[in-house]
Scaffold this motif. Structure first.
Motif, PDB file in Angstrom:
ATOM      1  N   UNK A  68       0.825  -1.212   0.000  1.00  0.00           N
ATOM      2  CA  UNK A  68       0.000   0.000   0.000  1.00  0.00           C
ATOM      3  C   UNK A  68       0.855   1.256   0.000  1.00  0.00           C
ATOM      4  N   UNK A  69       1.901   1.290   0.826  1.00  0.00           N
ATOM      5  CA  UNK A  69       2.821   2.423   0.801  1.00  0.00           C
ATOM      6  C   UNK A  69       3.415   2.594  -0.598  1.00  0.00           C
ATOM      7  N   UNK A  70       3.801   1.483  -1.208  1.00  0.00           N
ATOM      8  CA  UNK A  70       4.437   1.542  -2.525  1.00  0.00           C
ATOM      9  C   UNK A  70       3.461   2.032  -3.591  1.00  0.00           C
ATOM     10  N   UNK A  71       2.237   1.546  -3.557  1.00  0.00           N
ATOM     11  CA  UNK A  71       1.236   2.012  -4.528  1.00  0.00           C
ATOM     12  C   UNK A  71       1.016   3.512  -4.399  1.00  0.00           C
ATOM     13  N   UNK A  72       0.934   4.013  -3.179  1.00  0.00           N
ATOM     14  CA  UNK A  72       0.760   5.450  -2.985  1.00  0.00           C
ATOM     15  C   UNK A  72       1.927   6.232  -3.580  1.00  0.00           C
ATOM     16  N   UNK A  73       3.140   5.776  -3.296  1.00  0.00           N
ATOM     17  CA  UNK A  73       4.319   6.476  -3.810  1.00  0.00           C
ATOM     18  C   UNK A  73       4.318   6.501  -5.331  1.00  0.00           C
ATOM     19  N   UNK A  74       4.030   5.362  -5.954  1.00  0.00           N
ATOM     20  CA  UNK A  74       4.061   5.290  -7.415  1.00  0.00           C
ATOM     21  C   UNK A  74       2.917   6.095  -8.032  1.00  0.00           C
TER      22      UNK A  74
END
Length: 255
Positions: A68-74
């Protein structure tokens, strides 16, 4: 992100999907894994977020949190996916043992560690420091790669083998840099404490140590097990402990 960059990323993703489809057709057992990790996703951002979650999360809840953190960043910073694509292409370009994009995406821990760092750096600069340090800690525990979230790293970077790589706070690394295993880059114990700056196209051999307020010039080469505590000019090779310079370009003749 420009239309040209979007088109490049789309082509890259289609190439990855094509490799995954061919691999699944030739190996049905491996194909079941590919269906979940690659073919179920609609782009590199989704696949990469899922991959980071799978590699860093120790249980389903942890996997979901890291993903989830990664999806937000991308989503909010698509330039991270542009850099991820360039990193992937750099592996293929620099490693003669690799013929495609799928293998390094799925199996090279240096690649996923670098992309996890990109997420941690994004979090760090948005004052989500605890989450950023969580990414660093889990990448260190699981992948044996520790990159401080405050470091600055360019694109087309290749962490080859990657085990034991340590990159400290405020280190600056340029584009097209290759770093082998067991490399340490960070501050020295002397005051003032400043971190190394690594130029573009630098090669850093296995076991090398670069410490303190030093600058490594563009296209320099640092030999295996070399200890660098002073500047290395562009295009020079540094070897030994302490480092000595060799193969430096001849000075330009006087006019």
């Amino acid at each position: 992100m420009t239309a040209a960059v979007t088109a490049t990323n789309d082509r890259l993703w289609q190439q990855i999907r094509g490799e995954a489809q061919r691999a699944a057709a030739s190996d049905p057992v491996f194909g079941r894994s590919l269906a979940e990790t690659v073919l179920a996703h609609d782009g590199l951002a989704a696949a990469l977020a899922d991959l980071i979650g799978r590699r860093l999360g120790g249980n389903p809840a942890g996997q979901a949190r890291f993903a989830a953190f990664s999806r937000d960043a991308f989503h909010f910073s698509p330039e991270l996916i542009e850099a991820a694509g360039r990193d992937l292409q750099a592996i293929v370009r620099n490693d003669p043992a690799i013929a495609g994009l799928l293998a390094p995406l799925l199996h090279f821990k240096g690649y996923v560690a670098l992309q996890a760092w990109r997420v941690s750096n994004w979090l760090w600069h948005r004052d989500q420091r605890d989450a950023a340090l969580l990414f660093q800690n889990e990448a260190s525990n699981v992948l044996q790669v520790s990159i401080h979230p405050s470091a600055s790293i360019g694109a087309s970077v290749y962490l080859d083998h990657a085990t034991g790589v340590v990159i400290g706070a405020n280190v600056v690394i340029g584009d097209e840099v290759t770093i082998l295993q067991n490399v340490s880059i960070g501050r020295s114990n002397e005051l003032p404490t400043r971190s190394p700056r690594i130029g573009r196209g630098v090669f850093i051999g296995a076991g090398a140590t670069i410490l303190g307020d030093v600058r490594i010039g563009d296209r320099a080469r640092i030999g295996a097990d070399t200890v660098v505590t002073s500047d290395v000019p562009a295009c020079c090779t540094a070897v030994g402990n302490p480092a000595r310079l060799t193969n430096c370009p001849e000075p330009a003749p006087a006019a």
